[in-house]
Design a protein around this motif. Structure first.
Motif, PDB file in Angstrom:
ATOM      1  N   UNK A 142       0.815  -1.216   0.000  1.00 48.61           N
ATOM      2  CA  UNK A 142       0.000   0.000   0.000  1.00 48.61           C
ATOM      3  C   UNK A 142       0.851   1.269   0.000  1.00 48.61           C
ATOM      4  N   UNK A 143       2.101   1.111  -0.434  1.00 45.88           N
ATOM      5  CA  UNK A 143       2.966   2.279  -0.567  1.00 45.88           C
ATOM      6  C   UNK A 143       4.430   1.889  -0.518  1.00 45.88           C
ATOM      7  N   UNK A 144       5.282   2.895  -0.521  1.00 41.99           N
ATOM      8  CA  UNK A 144       6.722   2.631  -0.379  1.00 41.99           C
ATOM      9  C   UNK A 144       7.403   3.824   0.265  1.00 41.99           C
ATOM     10  N   UNK A 145       8.427   3.513   1.044  1.00 38.68           N
ATOM     11  CA  UNK A 145       9.270   4.532   1.671  1.00 38.68           C
ATOM     12  C   UNK A 145      10.494   4.761   0.805  1.00 38.68           C
ATOM     13  N   UNK A 146      10.898   6.011   0.707  1.00 36.47           N
ATOM     14  CA  UNK A 146      12.131   6.345  -0.014  1.00 36.47           C
ATOM     15  C   UNK A 146      13.052   7.041   0.980  1.00 36.47           C
ATOM     16  N   UNK A 147      14.165   6.394   1.298  1.00 37.87           N
ATOM     17  CA  UNK A 147      15.139   6.972   2.212  1.00 37.87           C
ATOM     18  C   UNK A 147      16.147   7.792   1.423  1.00 37.87           C
ATOM     19  N   UNK A 148      16.489   8.959   1.964  1.00 35.74           N
ATOM     20  CA  UNK A 148      17.430   9.842   1.292  1.00 35.74           C
ATOM     21  C   UNK A 148      18.862   9.578   1.713  1.00 35.74           C
TER      22      UNK A 148
END
Length: 347
Positions: A142-148
Motif C-alpha cells: 500500500x505504498x513505499x518509503x524512499x530513504x534519502x
C-alpha cells in the motif's frame, strides 16, 4: 582475551536487538494511536529518519481509497523536488511489482539493474535515494518509503535493512487502518470529509485552540444558483461542478486544515492557527479561483461563483462547535443576500 572481546561483541549485539525490539513496540503504539492520515504520514517520516539516520525520507501512497497509482505524499523531508516532474507510479508499474514480489528493501543499484528505465524511475532516481522500502500489510503493498542520503558513509547493514522493514510493516498496518477510517469518513463524490467527522475533529481542535491560545477560523461556502446546473444539464453536470469546487478547496488548504462537504452544494473549511483576517484572504482566494474556472461539460463552457462566510472562534461567544459554524453560516447568508459571489465576515 579474544574470547572476551567476542563475548562483549555478542552482548552488545544482544542489547542492541533488545533495545530495537522495545523501540518497535513504542513505534507500533505511537503509529496506531494516530487516526488522522496526514498526521500519521508525518509520524512515519520522522520515525524513519530517526531510526535510520538519514537526511531525508519520503513516502508514496494512494491519495484516496479508489486511486490507481501511488503518489509522493506532499509531506516529505530532505528532498528537493523538480516542480516539472511527476512523482507517481501506477499500481501496475514494474517497480511496484518488484516490491510486491519480495519482502526486502531495494537499492537504487538493483532498480537500475533489473528494471527498464522510464520517466517515473528517472524522476525517482533524481532524488538520489539510498534505499526503497515496501509498505506491505497482509502481503498487499500500500505504498513505499524512499530513504534519502545517509548521515554516515557506510552502507546499510543487513540488520538495518531488516529493522526498517519491520518499521515499514508497522507503518503499512497503520496506513491500512487509516485508509479504512478514510473510507467511512469521506464523501465519495468530492473526496472531502463528511459532516459528522468534521464536527468530531472540530470539537477537539477547539479544545486545543483554547489551551494553546491559538486562533481558529471557519469558512462556510455555498455554490451560487447550483440548482440551475442540475435543471439545465442534468445531475451528472452537477456532480462535475461539485468535484471542481472541491478540488479548488483542497488546493487552497493545508494539511492541518480540514474541508468537508456540509450537505448538497454547501462546504465547510476549518483553518487551524488562522486568525479571521487571514481566513478572509484565503476565502477571497478560493472565491476568485472558482470564479475563474472554465468547466467544459458536454461541449458547453460553464462558469460558476460561490458565496462564503467567515468566522473566527471566540471562546466567550462560541460555547460549542455548532455555535461557531452557525456564525459562519450567518455570514454566508449575508453574502447570499447582498449579491452573492462575495465573502462576508461574521461579527
Amino acid at each position: 582475551m579474544a574470547k572476551s572481546k567476542k563475548n562483549s561483541a555478542l552482548e552488545a549485539s544482544s542489547e542492541k536487538q533488545i533495545y530495537d525490539l522495545k523501540q518497535l513496540l513504542e513505534i507500533s503504539k505511537s503509529l496506531n494511536s494516530v487516526i488522522d492520515f496526514s498526521t500519521l504520514i508525518e509520524a512515519i517520516l520522522y520515525t524513519c529518519m530517526g531510526q535510520m539516520k538519514t537526511l531525508g525520507v519520503a513516502i508514496f501512497t494512494k491519495q484516496n481509497f479508489d486511486a490507481c497509482c501511488f503518489q509522493l505524499n506532499r509531506n516529505y523531508c530532505g528532498f528537493e523536488l523538480n516542480p516539472n516532474s511527476d512523482y507517481s507510479f501506477p499500481e501496475t508499474h514494474p517497480l511496484i511489482a518488484l516490491l510486491s514480489s519480495q519482502n526486502s528493501c531495494v537499492t537504487p543499484e538493483v532498480i537500475q539493474k533489473e528494471l527498464t528505465p522510464d520517466t517515473a524511475l528517472k524522476n525517482l532516481m533524481e532524488l538520489n535515494p539510498s534505499l526503497i522500502v515496501p509498505l506491505k500489510a497482509k502481503s498487499h503493498i500500500n505504498g513505499m518509503l524512499v530513504l534519502g542520503e545517509q548521515i554516515t558513509a557506510e552502507e546499510y547493514s543487513t540488520y538495518e535493512k531488516e529493522h526498517i522493514l519491520n518499521i515499514a510493516s508497522l507503518a503499512a498496518i497503520a496506513i491500512s487502518n487509516a485508509a479504512l477510517l478514510e473510507m467511512t469518513t469521506t464523501d465519495m463524490m468530492t473526496h472531502l470529509k463528511l459532516k459528522h467527522y468534521f464536527y468530531t475533529v472540530l470539537m477537539q481542535r477547539l479544545e486545543d485552540s483554547i489551551s494553546q491560545k491559538s486562533p481558529l477560523s471557519i469558512l462556510m461556502l455555498d455554490i451560487d444558483f447550483f440548482k440551475r446546473f442540475n435543471d439545465t444539464y442534468g445531475h451528472a453536470c452537477g456532480d462535475v461542478v461539485l468535484q471542481m469546487v472541491a478540488s479548488v478547496i483542497q488546493a487552497n488548504t493545508r494539511n492541518q486544515d480540514m474541508a468537508a462537504r456540509y450537505g448538497g452544494e454547501e462546504f465547510v473549511i476549518m483553518l487551524c492557527d488562522t486568525p479571521v483576517h487571514t481566513a478572509e484572504k484565503i476565502a477571497e482566494r478560493i472565491r476568485k479561483s472558482i470564479e475563474n474556472l472554465d468547466i467544459l461539460y458536454d461541449s458547453q463552457h460553464l462558469r460558476l461563483t460561490i458565496s462564503i462566510g467567515v468566522a473566527e472562534f471566540n471562546h466567550t461567544v462560541d460555547q460549542t462547535a455548532k455555535n461557531l459554524v452557525d456564525r459562519a453560516d450567518k455570514a454566508l447568508y449575508t453574502s447570499k443576500q447582498t449579491g452573492r459571489n462575495k465573502v462576508s465576515v461574521a461579527e
